[in-house]
Write a protein that holds these residues in place. Structure first.
Motif, short mmCIF file in Angstrom:
data_model
loop_
_atom_site.label_atom_id
_atom_site.label_comp_id
_atom_site.label_asym_id
_atom_site.label_seq_id
_atom_site.Cartn_x
_atom_site.Cartn_y
_atom_site.Cartn_z
N LYS A 161 -48.89 3.59 -3.95
CA LYS A 161 -48.72 5.26 -3.61
C LYS A 161 -47.43 5.06 -2.35
CE LYS A 161 -53.16 6.40 -5.30
NZ LYS A 161 -53.84 8.37 -4.59
N VAL A 162 -46.56 3.32 -2.53
CA VAL A 162 -45.42 3.80 -1.35
C VAL A 162 -44.29 3.84 -2.48
CG1 VAL A 162 -44.18 2.12 -0.51
CG2 VAL A 162 -46.27 0.95 -1.76
N THR A 163 -44.31 5.73 -1.68
CA THR A 163 -43.31 6.58 -2.86
C THR A 163 -41.95 6.52 -2.01
OG1 THR A 163 -44.62 8.40 -1.49
CG2 THR A 163 -44.54 7.93 -4.30
N ASP A 164 -41.79 5.96 -1.17
CA ASP A 164 -40.82 5.88 -0.40
C ASP A 164 -40.45 4.16 0.70
OD1 ASP A 164 -38.14 6.02 1.54
OD2 ASP A 164 -38.95 7.69 2.37
N VAL A 165 -40.38 3.55 -0.30
CA VAL A 165 -40.21 2.83 -0.31
C VAL A 165 -38.92 1.69 1.07
CG1 VAL A 165 -39.39 0.22 -0.96
CG2 VAL A 165 -41.12 1.37 -2.63
N PRO A 166 -37.66 2.55 1.66
CA PRO A 166 -37.03 1.88 2.71
C PRO A 166 -38.10 2.56 3.61
CG PRO A 166 -35.36 2.93 1.06
CD PRO A 166 -37.49 2.86 -0.04
N ALA A 167 -38.44 3.59 3.71
CA ALA A 167 -39.16 4.06 4.82
C ALA A 167 -39.96 3.09 5.41
CB ALA A 167 -39.39 5.22 5.19
N THR A 168 -41.29 2.44 4.14
CA THR A 168 -42.40 1.96 4.35
C THR A 168 -42.29 0.26 5.01
OG1 THR A 168 -43.58 3.34 3.28
CG2 THR A 168 -44.38 0.63 3.43
N GLY A 182 -43.53 -4.64 -6.53
CA GLY A 182 -43.68 -4.08 -7.30
C GLY A 182 -43.85 -2.97 -7.73
N ARG A 183 -43.37 -2.28 -9.19
CA ARG A 183 -43.37 -1.30 -9.30
C ARG A 183 -43.58 -1.33 -11.17
NH1 ARG A 183 -38.56 3.15 -7.23
NH2 ARG A 183 -39.86 2.98 -6.00
N ARG A 184 -44.46 -0.33 -11.30
CA ARG A 184 -44.91 -0.36 -12.61
C ARG A 184 -45.23 -1.20 -13.60
NH1 ARG A 184 -43.95 5.45 -14.85
NH2 ARG A 184 -43.59 6.60 -13.49
N THR A 193 -40.45 -4.23 -12.35
CA THR A 193 -39.50 -4.31 -11.10
C THR A 193 -40.08 -5.46 -9.72
OG1 THR A 193 -38.23 -2.53 -11.48
CG2 THR A 193 -37.90 -4.03 -9.73
N ILE A 194 -40.26 -6.35 -9.69
CA ILE A 194 -40.68 -6.85 -8.73
C ILE A 194 -39.78 -7.45 -7.71
CG2 ILE A 194 -41.96 -9.35 -7.74
CD1 ILE A 194 -43.13 -9.14 -10.66
N THR A 195 -39.84 -7.59 -6.60
CA THR A 195 -38.35 -7.85 -5.73
C THR A 195 -39.14 -7.54 -3.98
OG1 THR A 195 -36.26 -7.46 -5.14
CG2 THR A 195 -37.87 -5.10 -5.39
N ASP A 196 -38.62 -7.92 -2.70
CA ASP A 196 -38.02 -8.18 -1.92
C ASP A 196 -37.28 -7.42 -1.36
OD1 ASP A 196 -37.02 -10.19 -1.22
OD2 ASP A 196 -37.68 -11.17 -0.44
N ASP A 197 -36.11 -6.29 -1.80
CA ASP A 197 -35.26 -5.81 -1.68
C ASP A 197 -35.40 -4.37 -1.42
OD1 ASP A 197 -32.76 -4.81 -0.52
OD2 ASP A 197 -31.90 -6.12 -2.57
N ASP A 205 -41.44 6.65 -6.45
CA ASP A 205 -41.96 5.85 -8.35
C ASP A 205 -43.90 6.67 -7.32
OD1 ASP A 205 -43.36 5.27 -9.68
OD2 ASP A 205 -41.68 5.07 -10.70
N TYR A 206 -44.74 6.96 -7.70
CA TYR A 206 -45.83 6.57 -7.53
C TYR A 206 -46.45 5.34 -7.57
CZ TYR A 206 -50.91 8.20 -7.76
OH TYR A 206 -52.07 8.04 -7.61
N TYR A 207 -46.23 4.40 -8.91
CA TYR A 207 -46.77 3.73 -9.06
C TYR A 207 -46.00 2.20 -8.69
CZ TYR A 207 -49.14 6.48 -12.82
OH TYR A 207 -49.76 7.09 -13.30
N THR A 208 -45.76 2.30 -7.56
CA THR A 208 -45.02 1.58 -7.05
C THR A 208 -46.25 0.99 -5.74
OG1 THR A 208 -43.09 2.46 -6.54
CG2 THR A 208 -43.06 0.44 -5.39
N ILE A 209 -46.33 -0.76 -5.42
CA ILE A 209 -47.52 -1.21 -4.49
C ILE A 209 -46.01 -2.64 -4.06
CG2 ILE A 209 -48.80 -3.39 -4.69
CD1 ILE A 209 -50.40 -2.19 -7.22
N ALA A 210 -47.08 -2.39 -2.90
CA ALA A 210 -46.52 -3.47 -1.76
C ALA A 210 -47.23 -4.51 -0.79
CB ALA A 210 -45.84 -2.68 -0.26
#
Length: 226
Positions: A161-168, A182-184, A193-197, A205-210
């Motif tokens: 549930k990484v909803t604010d990726v830049p801040a995290t 990873g998203r969705r 989407t899979i990225t390190d950026d 997006d609620y469906y985001t994993i780090a």
């Protein structure tokens, strides 16, 4: 009879287990808590078997309790008089909304029999999607990270549930982690989407994993074949 809590997996109907499919096909009614889970269940259930349950997107505990109590009062008679299923993405016992319904039924409808059908969870599926190996003996910590939160400490973290990726991401980088997002993942109707950026994931997006890993964790144990 029985209420089944059915795990549908991460979102791809092809990852629904054989056991879950059999339960869905035999159920008199299948309750869904949202559009994504309904879409997966609809691959195996006729439309007339599906029934949506509405839950508010709020942190107001009193409002949530009322919603779950109403849901339980609707589900309980169906479970007493036949076979009912409540579906959820992932696994019903892992970071799932099903736990709220289960606790409410235990309190207000203790005569309803419950059975859990496990599903492929993002807890394990993320490793395949992100091409990450968690070696034997490695420690792995699971945490939620909504609204820019960034739990730190262990060498390996999986954040949901990484909803604010830049801040995290900023906090994790400062703590010395290499991070992949990873998203969705495995959601058939959406492009994963899979990225390190982190700049690629500015939209919430609620469906985001780090997956966050410190350099010292990457070395791992030596191969038996070296």
């Amino acid at each position: 009879m029985t209420l089944y809590g059915v795990g549908l997996g991460p979102g791809d109907a092809g990852l629904v287990t054989v056991r879950a499919r059999k339960i869905l096909e035999s159920a008199n009614v299948v309750y869904t808590p949202g559009r994504l889970s309904r879409g997966v269940a609809a691959e195996y259930v006729d439309g007339e078997q599906l029934d949506d349950l509405e839950f508010p997107m709020t942190r107001d505990e009193e409002q949530l309790r009322r919603a779950w109590k109403q849901a339980a009062s609707e589900v309980a008679p169906a479970a007493r008089n036949g076979t009912a299923a409540f579906v959820t993405l992932g696994d019903p016992n892992v970071y799932s909304t099903f736990g709220h319904l289960r606790r409410t039924l235990d309190r207000f409808h203790p005569d309803v029999e419950l059975e859990i059908i496990p599903g492929v969870s993002a807890v394990t599926a993320f490793a395949t999607a992100l091409d990450v190996e968690i070696p034997a003996g490695a420690e792995l910590t699971l945490r939620e990270a909504p609204d820019g939160e960034a739990p730190v400490g262990p060498n390996r973290l999986v954040l949901f549930k990484v909803t604010d990726v830049p801040a995290t991401d900023e906090k994790l980088q400062e703590a010395g982690y290499a991070v992949t997002y990873g998203r969705r993942l495995f959601m058939k109707e959406y492009e994963s989407t899979i990225t390190d950026d982190a700049d690629e994931l500015t939209e919430r997006d609620y469906y985001t994993i780090a997956y966050a890993e410190k350099p010292e964790a990457i070395e791992g144990p030596a191969s038996l074949f070296e």
